[in-house]
Design a protein around this motif. Structure first.
Motif, mmCIF file in Angstrom:
data_model
loop_
_atom_site.group_PDB
_atom_site.id
_atom_site.type_symbol
_atom_site.label_atom_id
_atom_site.label_comp_id
_atom_site.label_asym_id
_atom_site.label_seq_id
_atom_site.Cartn_x
_atom_site.Cartn_y
_atom_site.Cartn_z
ATOM 1 N N TYR A 16 0.806 -1.219 0.000
ATOM 2 C CA TYR A 16 0.000 0.000 0.000
ATOM 3 C C TYR A 16 0.844 1.276 0.000
ATOM 4 C CZ TYR A 16 -3.910 -3.058 1.167
ATOM 5 O OH TYR A 16 -4.867 -4.036 1.152
ATOM 6 N N ALA A 17 2.116 1.160 -0.253
ATOM 7 C CA ALA A 17 3.005 2.331 -0.160
ATOM 8 C C ALA A 17 2.579 3.451 -1.097
ATOM 9 C CB ALA A 17 4.441 1.919 -0.456
ATOM 10 N N ALA A 18 2.033 3.095 -2.269
ATOM 11 C CA ALA A 18 1.624 4.115 -3.232
ATOM 12 C C ALA A 18 0.287 4.751 -2.875
ATOM 13 C CB ALA A 18 1.548 3.509 -4.631
ATOM 14 N N ASP A 19 -0.427 4.182 -1.913
ATOM 15 C CA ASP A 19 -1.767 4.662 -1.566
ATOM 16 C C ASP A 19 -1.843 5.331 -0.206
ATOM 17 O OD1 ASP A 19 -2.899 3.447 -3.938
ATOM 18 O OD2 ASP A 19 -2.682 1.521 -2.919
ATOM 19 N N VAL A 20 -0.773 5.284 0.563
ATOM 20 C CA VAL A 20 -0.794 5.780 1.939
ATOM 21 C C VAL A 20 0.245 6.885 2.111
ATOM 22 C CG1 VAL A 20 -0.393 5.192 4.356
ATOM 23 C CG2 VAL A 20 -1.600 3.574 2.864
ATOM 24 N N VAL A 21 -0.184 8.005 2.698
ATOM 25 C CA VAL A 21 0.758 9.064 3.083
ATOM 26 C C VAL A 21 1.072 8.882 4.559
ATOM 27 C CG1 VAL A 21 1.147 11.535 3.341
ATOM 28 C CG2 VAL A 21 -0.093 10.669 1.348
ATOM 29 N N PHE A 22 2.298 8.598 4.854
ATOM 30 C CA PHE A 22 2.749 8.293 6.211
ATOM 31 C C PHE A 22 3.573 9.473 6.693
ATOM 32 C CE2 PHE A 22 3.590 4.936 9.346
ATOM 33 C CZ PHE A 22 4.685 5.442 10.013
ATOM 34 N N PHE A 23 3.063 10.232 7.690
ATOM 35 C CA PHE A 23 3.838 11.386 8.149
ATOM 36 C C PHE A 23 4.078 11.326 9.649
ATOM 37 C CE2 PHE A 23 -0.582 12.840 7.710
ATOM 38 C CZ PHE A 23 -0.852 13.448 8.925
ATOM 39 N N THR A 24 5.213 11.883 10.043
ATOM 40 C CA THR A 24 5.711 11.769 11.410
ATOM 41 C C THR A 24 6.335 13.084 11.859
ATOM 42 O OG1 THR A 24 7.744 10.899 10.466
ATOM 43 C CG2 THR A 24 6.181 9.295 11.271
ATOM 44 N N ARG A 25 6.579 13.191 13.163
ATOM 45 C CA ARG A 25 7.265 14.394 13.656
ATOM 46 C C ARG A 25 8.511 14.063 14.458
ATOM 47 N NH1 ARG A 25 3.282 16.728 18.436
ATOM 48 N NH2 ARG A 25 3.272 14.851 19.752
ATOM 49 N N SER A 26 8.566 12.916 15.133
ATOM 50 C CA SER A 26 9.787 12.527 15.842
ATOM 51 C C SER A 26 10.755 11.932 14.828
ATOM 52 C CB SER A 26 9.466 11.497 16.928
ATOM 53 O OG SER A 26 8.829 10.362 16.375
ATOM 54 N N ALA A 27 12.029 12.268 14.930
ATOM 55 C CA ALA A 27 12.931 11.897 13.847
ATOM 56 C C ALA A 27 14.381 11.904 14.285
ATOM 57 C CB ALA A 27 12.747 12.862 12.672
ATOM 58 N N SER A 28 15.192 11.305 13.444
ATOM 59 C CA SER A 28 16.641 11.366 13.580
ATOM 60 C C SER A 28 17.209 11.639 12.195
ATOM 61 C CB SER A 28 17.192 10.040 14.129
ATOM 62 O OG SER A 28 17.166 9.032 13.120
ATOM 63 N N HIS A 29 18.530 11.638 12.076
ATOM 64 C CA HIS A 29 19.145 11.962 10.799
ATOM 65 C C HIS A 29 18.855 10.907 9.731
ATOM 66 C CE1 HIS A 29 21.991 9.197 12.663
ATOM 67 N NE2 HIS A 29 22.562 9.016 11.490
ATOM 68 N N ARG A 30 18.399 9.720 10.126
ATOM 69 C CA ARG A 30 18.118 8.666 9.160
ATOM 70 C C ARG A 30 16.629 8.552 8.829
ATOM 71 N NH1 ARG A 30 21.183 3.293 10.986
ATOM 72 N NH2 ARG A 30 20.472 2.706 8.903
ATOM 73 N N SER A 31 15.813 9.392 9.444
ATOM 74 C CA SER A 31 14.366 9.265 9.279
ATOM 75 C C SER A 31 13.833 9.514 7.869
ATOM 76 C CB SER A 31 13.654 10.199 10.260
ATOM 77 O OG SER A 31 13.941 9.838 11.587
ATOM 78 N N PRO A 32 14.424 10.409 7.065
ATOM 79 C CA PRO A 32 13.878 10.610 5.726
ATOM 80 C C PRO A 32 13.797 9.336 4.894
ATOM 81 C CG PRO A 32 15.339 12.406 6.269
ATOM 82 C CD PRO A 32 15.490 11.395 7.364
ATOM 83 N N ALA A 33 14.610 8.331 5.213
ATOM 84 C CA ALA A 33 14.555 7.078 4.472
ATOM 85 C C ALA A 33 13.377 6.214 4.895
ATOM 86 C CB ALA A 33 15.850 6.296 4.658
ATOM 87 N N SER A 34 12.753 6.536 6.040
ATOM 88 C CA SER A 34 11.697 5.702 6.582
ATOM 89 C C SER A 34 10.334 6.365 6.621
ATOM 90 C CB SER A 34 12.061 5.256 8.008
ATOM 91 O OG SER A 34 13.267 4.535 8.028
ATOM 92 N N SER A 35 10.261 7.654 6.332
ATOM 93 C CA SER A 35 8.980 8.357 6.370
ATOM 94 C C SER A 35 8.795 9.148 5.086
ATOM 95 C CB SER A 35 8.916 9.297 7.569
ATOM 96 O OG SER A 35 7.658 9.941 7.632
ATOM 97 N N THR A 36 7.589 9.121 4.545
ATOM 98 C CA THR A 36 7.325 9.822 3.300
ATOM 99 C C THR A 36 7.108 11.316 3.493
ATOM 100 O OG1 THR A 36 4.997 9.230 3.552
ATOM 101 C CG2 THR A 36 6.347 7.817 2.148
ATOM 102 N N LEU A 37 6.830 11.732 4.732
ATOM 103 C CA LEU A 37 6.469 13.127 4.984
ATOM 104 C C LEU A 37 6.649 13.425 6.464
ATOM 105 C CD1 LEU A 37 5.040 15.760 3.836
ATOM 106 C CD2 LEU A 37 2.884 14.675 4.482
#
Length: 259
Positions: A16-37
């Motif tokens: 479902y990766a193409a159908d779901v927008v997954f957004f977060t606020r807690s993060a580290s320097h590697r988070s952009p690889a794991s969250s779409t927004l």
């Protein structure tokens, strides 16, 4: 980060990766690889630069420099306070909400309103015809900019450039850009100086040295910097017509058209 990253991977594995927008606020320097927004968190419904409307500009710009190229805020803010019999009160005003809509139509990768935690005591986009018109007008602007954002996303993937940028990134030879606040660029062809204070209808906006010709998106005023020195412009910005400059003759100017 470890708590939400597996959730995102589960969505991906389920197809479902193409159908779901997954957004977060807690993060580290590697988070952009794991969250779409990303989103900026539960901001206060104030105008200030610490946690209110003005803070979104610095947060989005600094996030972009930190590798988070796709970010957004709760339009209108979220955190509302009414305690001690009204002695401590932060409730969202109609003007703040409408100005936040203007800013987010340009700055945010996703345009998403939020009723806040005290919705019945604060202004909402559904309150009256004027607030609904404001939301519709700037949702249309956000939608019209989608082809441009799509190209910027491809550029982000290739080169790591964020969608929203400080003018200094494009005009480092102009020393005045290094100290600018309250300015942001969407790619290289749109520059915005949002209204970040209540009760004002103009803003001072700096157009950098040798930045070419700019056209105000709402008044159609044109200013040519060409190879000339940069300078400040008193930019008209009544409610509903913020200070947005687009590069004259660019595809962005055609996308925006007449709102």
């Amino acid at each position: 980060v470890t708590s939400w990253s597996p959730s995102h991977m589960s969505v991906d594995r389920a197809g479902y990766a193409a159908d779901v927008v997954f957004f977060t606020r807690s993060a580290s320097h590697r988070s952009p690889a794991s969250s779409t927004l990303m989103w900026l968190g539960d901001q206060l419904v104030t105008w200030d630069a610490h946690d209110g409307l003005a803070s979104t500009v610095g947060a989005i710009l600094s996030s972009g420099l930190s590798g988070f190229g796709l970010t957004h805020s709760d339009v209108g803010g979220y955190t509302m306070v009414d305690r001690a019999g009204g002695l401590i009160r932060f409730l969202r005003s109609r003007e703040l909400l409408m100005r936040w809509v203007e800013l987010s139509s340009v700055s945010d990768a996703l345009l998403r309103t939020h009723e806040g935690n005290l919705p019945e005591q604060s202004a909402q986009v559904t309150d009256d015809a004027a607030t609904l018109h404001q939301l519709a007008r700037f949702a249309k602007l956000h939608s019209r900019l989608w082809p441009y954002r799509r190209d910027l996303m491809a550029e982000m993937g290739d080169r790591g450039y964020p969608l929203v940028r400080h003018p200094f990134l494009h005009y480092p030879a102009d020393p005045a850009t290094a100290t600018l606040t309250g300015h942001l660029m969407l790619g290289s062809d749109l520059l915005m100086c949002p209204v970040l204070l209540p009760g004002v209808a103009t803003v001072d906006c700096y157009l950098p040295t040798a930045s070419g010709s700019w056209t105000h998106a709402f008044t159609q005023q044109r200013i040519d910097r060409g190879n000339r020195s940069g300078g400040w412009v008193e930019c008209p910005a009544p409610l509903g017509s913020p200070c947005i400059w687009v590069r004259t003759g660019s595809a962005v100017a055609d996308m925006i058209g007449q709102l």
